[in-house]
Scaffold this active site. Structure first.
Site, mmCIF file in Angstrom:
data_model
loop_
_atom_site.group_PDB
_atom_site.id
_atom_site.type_symbol
_atom_site.label_atom_id
_atom_site.label_comp_id
_atom_site.label_asym_id
_atom_site.label_seq_id
_atom_site.Cartn_x
_atom_site.Cartn_y
_atom_site.Cartn_z
ATOM 1 N N CYS A 1 0.941 -1.315 -0.142
ATOM 2 C CA CYS A 1 -0.047 -0.123 -0.092
ATOM 3 C C CYS A 1 0.838 1.346 0.199
ATOM 4 C CB CYS A 1 -0.860 0.142 1.273
ATOM 5 S SG CYS A 1 -2.084 -1.330 1.363
HETATM 6 N N1 LIG Z 1 -2.760 -6.069 1.987
HETATM 7 C C1 LIG Z 1 -3.278 -5.034 2.790
HETATM 8 O O1 LIG Z 1 -2.864 -4.858 3.863
HETATM 9 C C2 LIG Z 1 -4.407 -4.068 1.843
HETATM 10 C C3 LIG Z 1 -4.966 -2.959 2.740
HETATM 11 C C4 LIG Z 1 -5.774 -2.274 2.322
HETATM 12 C C5 LIG Z 1 -5.839 -2.378 1.010
HETATM 13 N N2 LIG Z 1 -5.627 -3.079 0.021
HETATM 14 C C6 LIG Z 1 -5.973 -3.396 -1.363
HETATM 15 O O2 LIG Z 1 -6.581 -4.097 -1.564
HETATM 16 C C7 LIG Z 1 -6.395 -4.604 -2.985
HETATM 17 C C8 LIG Z 1 -5.972 -6.263 -2.747
HETATM 18 O O3 LIG Z 1 -4.964 -6.172 -2.120
HETATM 19 P P1 LIG Z 1 -4.198 -7.719 -1.485
HETATM 20 O O4 LIG Z 1 -3.301 -7.293 -0.485
HETATM 21 O O5 LIG Z 1 -5.334 -8.241 -1.008
HETATM 22 O O6 LIG Z 1 -3.777 -8.519 -2.895
HETATM 23 P P2 LIG Z 1 -3.388 -10.161 -2.988
HETATM 24 O O7 LIG Z 1 -2.302 -10.028 -4.327
HETATM 25 O O8 LIG Z 1 -3.043 -10.553 -1.659
HETATM 26 O O9 LIG Z 1 -4.594 -10.796 -3.323
HETATM 27 C C9 LIG Z 1 -5.169 -10.365 -4.650
HETATM 28 C C10 LIG Z 1 -5.646 -11.778 -5.067
HETATM 29 O O10 LIG Z 1 -6.515 -11.495 -6.326
HETATM 30 C C11 LIG Z 1 -6.266 -12.479 -7.367
HETATM 31 N N3 LIG Z 1 -6.268 -12.117 -8.613
HETATM 32 C C12 LIG Z 1 -5.447 -11.445 -9.372
HETATM 33 N N4 LIG Z 1 -6.124 -11.074 -10.580
HETATM 34 C C13 LIG Z 1 -7.326 -11.431 -10.352
HETATM 35 C C14 LIG Z 1 -8.249 -11.563 -11.293
HETATM 36 N N5 LIG Z 1 -8.321 -10.938 -12.627
HETATM 37 N N6 LIG Z 1 -9.690 -12.031 -11.023
HETATM 38 C C15 LIG Z 1 -9.683 -12.620 -9.976
HETATM 39 N N7 LIG Z 1 -8.747 -12.691 -8.980
HETATM 40 C C16 LIG Z 1 -7.588 -12.083 -9.230
HETATM 41 C C17 LIG Z 1 -4.790 -12.894 -6.984
HETATM 42 O O11 LIG Z 1 -4.583 -14.230 -7.349
HETATM 43 C C18 LIG Z 1 -4.880 -13.023 -5.435
HETATM 44 O O12 LIG Z 1 -5.303 -14.012 -4.785
HETATM 45 C C19 LIG Z 1 -5.490 -3.754 -3.442
HETATM 46 O O13 LIG Z 1 -5.913 -2.803 -4.240
HETATM 47 C C20 LIG Z 1 -4.681 -3.156 -2.322
HETATM 48 O O14 LIG Z 1 -3.920 -2.061 -2.596
HETATM 49 C C21 LIG Z 1 -4.612 -4.007 0.388
#
Ligand SMILES: NC(=O)c1ccc[n+]([C@@H]2O[C@H](COP(=O)([O-])OP(=O)(O)OC[C@H]3O[C@@H](n4cnc5c(N)ncnc54)[C@H](O)[C@@H]3O)[C@@H](O)[C@H]2O)c1
Length: 435
Positions: free
Chosen positions: A271
């Site tokens: 992030c």
């Molecule tokens: N990790 C955090 O602490 C956090 C906190 C707040 C916001 N976010 C935001 O949340 C969002 C997701 O982050 P995350 O950390 O969960 O990411 P992540 O990489 O852990 O998870 C994303 C998942 O989406 C899947 N994926 C990728 N492309 C895809 C598609 N086309 N269709 C379906 N699934 C798909 C991946 O295989 C993965 O399992 C981002 O925008 C991030 O900025 C993350």
């Protein structure tokens, strides 16, 4: 039509679809399952889907037992996006990284939406949770949904509700972290608030999806800028022979008007190093330069070089060069007590040390084997066990991430040299250099 969906949400008969089962999607899935909703998870990664359907977890702080429990209450995962027609609510939690020009890469959000659009049906709610620039929901998602002939706010509902998480922090859970929600229309917002109120203690409605999108960015920009500020203060304090950590601790005793932020070897995680540039990019469309964001980015991204300079000087003081020295990096996850390696500054530091001719190893209780990472050199390494002999065998220990599991007294006792980037060692010692 919203009354029908609202009723299904209230009596828990609504089926919840979570798209992207990662750090954000999985805890959310568990939360809906706990509340008695049937959840269908979508992901493009076959191996994750298989693991989840076998009741296993792939994220350290999410126990497999919880996934197995959710399986028993109806959770299933799939790669088949045509099953989107089976759910009442779709929540998108897919990555939003930067591309190689450090500009927003919305391809995950857009590809996912395009894959879902043919299977959307009237009466559904679509919520985007991925962090993104103001306007994404209205300008990118809305036209795609409307391409099906739906009228948003009447027969289809669209909201943006940013995720907030502090992985590894036991003081906050998905349920107790207040959640912001903005709708394309007032009806969209009402349905969104109804949905999230079933699983989150406090839902905070805002007037538009754009306001919700910018809220998330403001939170992360606030952190990036303040971390940039303390990193700059660290350099000044060091030149003056003052310990910045002592100063921050003292300043934090002020009961109002000061929030402590801590310097480190650089920004990490999915992030803080990334999200601010989503706003910089969008602001250019409006002829505005986001100078605070750029400046913080510049200072924060220079930190790995600052650390390398400190290691060079510390080895030099012992008549050694980086070239040929054995350096053990302690902690390669991006922050304390987690296993998440994304954007970890430790990796940039390991790459730089290797380029300069050091022999690099690492120790991290949360990362047993160095994982494959996008856009970085691969290190064919496993975490080193820390014994008095191994500790003493390195020319330098570089404390990059201060996990609680490290035995700091033993490290200090046996190390020839420790370069501490986290302010873990407050007392001066001959073998410790603050960085
Ligand atoms: N990790 C955090 O602490 C956090 C906190 C707040 C916001 N976010 C935001 O949340 C969002 C997701 O982050 P995350 O950390 O969960 O990411 P992540 O990489 O852990 O998870 C994303 C998942 O989406 C899947 N994926 C990728 N492309 C895809 C598609 N086309 N269709 C379906 N699934 C798909 C991946 O295989 C993965 O399992 C981002 O925008 C991030 O900025 C993350």
């Amino acid at each position: 039509m919203h009354a029908e969906l609202t009723a299904k949400i209230m009596d828990r008969s609504a089926v919840i679809g979570i798209v992207g089962l990662g750090y954000v999607g999985l805890p959310l899935m568990l939360r809906f399952s706990e509340e008695g909703f049937k959840v269908l998870g979508f992901d493009i990664d076959e191996s994750k889907v298989e693991a989840l359907n076998a009741g296993q977890s792939y994220i350290e702080h999410i126990p497999g037992g919880k996934i197995a429990e959710a399986r028993q209450t109806g959770f299933a995962a799939t790669t088949d996006f045509s099953r989107a027609a089976e759910v009442d609510v779709l929540i998108l939690c897919v990555p939003t990284p930067l591309d190689k020009h450090r500009e927003p890469d919305l391809s995950f959000v857009l590809n996912t939406t395009d894959a879902l659009v043919p299977y959307l049906r009237t009466g559904q709610l679509l919520s985007l949770e991925s962090t993104t620039f103001p306007g994404t929901t209205e300008e990118e998602l809305r036209p795609r949904v409307e391409s099906r002939g739906f009228t948003v706010g009447e027969d289809f509902f669209l909201v943006f509700s940013p995720e907030r998480e502090d992985p590894g922090n036991p003081d906050f859970t998905t349920r107790t972290i207040p959640k912001v929600c903005g709708g394309v229309t007032k009806t969209c917002l009402d349905v969104g608030v109804t949905l999230y109120s079933t699983v989150i203690d406090k839902v905070v409605p805002v007037s538009s999806t754009q306001a919700a999108e910018l809220t998330k960015l403001l939170e992360n920009i606030h952190r990036a800028v303040n971390i940039g500020l303390v990193n700059e203060m660290k350099i000044v304090a060091d030149k003056m022979g003052i310990d910045i950590h002592e100063v921050i601790r003292a300043a934090a005793t002020k009961p109002f008007g000061f929030v402590p932020y801590y310097p480190g070897p650089g920004l990490g995680g999915h992030c803080i190093p990334i999200d601010p540039f989503y706003l910089s990019w969008k602001a250019r469309e409006y002829g505005v330069n986001t100078r605070f964001i750029e400046l913080a980015g510049e200072i924060n991204s220079s930190m790995p070089d600052y650390v390398i300079g400190k290691v060079t000087a510390a080895l030099n003081a012992q008549q050694k060069a980086i070239n040929g020295s054995k350096v053990l990096v302690l902690g390669i996850a991006y922050k304390r007590n987690v296993d998440d390696m994304r954007e970890s500054p430790s990796v940039a530091i390991m790459e730089k040390l290797t380029e300069l001719g050091a022999s690099v190893a690492y120790s991290d209780p949360h990362v047993p084997v160095f994982p494959k990472l996008r856009d970085h050199a691969h290190f064919d390494l496993a975490s080193e066990a820390l014994t008095p002999q191994t500790i003493a065998g390195y020319d330098c220990l570089l404390l990059a991430t201060d996990h609680d599991d490290f035995d700091y007294a033993a490290l200090k006792q046996h190390a020839r040299l420790i370069v501490d980037t986290r302010g873990r060692y407050l007392e001066p010692a001959d073998n410790i250099v603050k960085s």
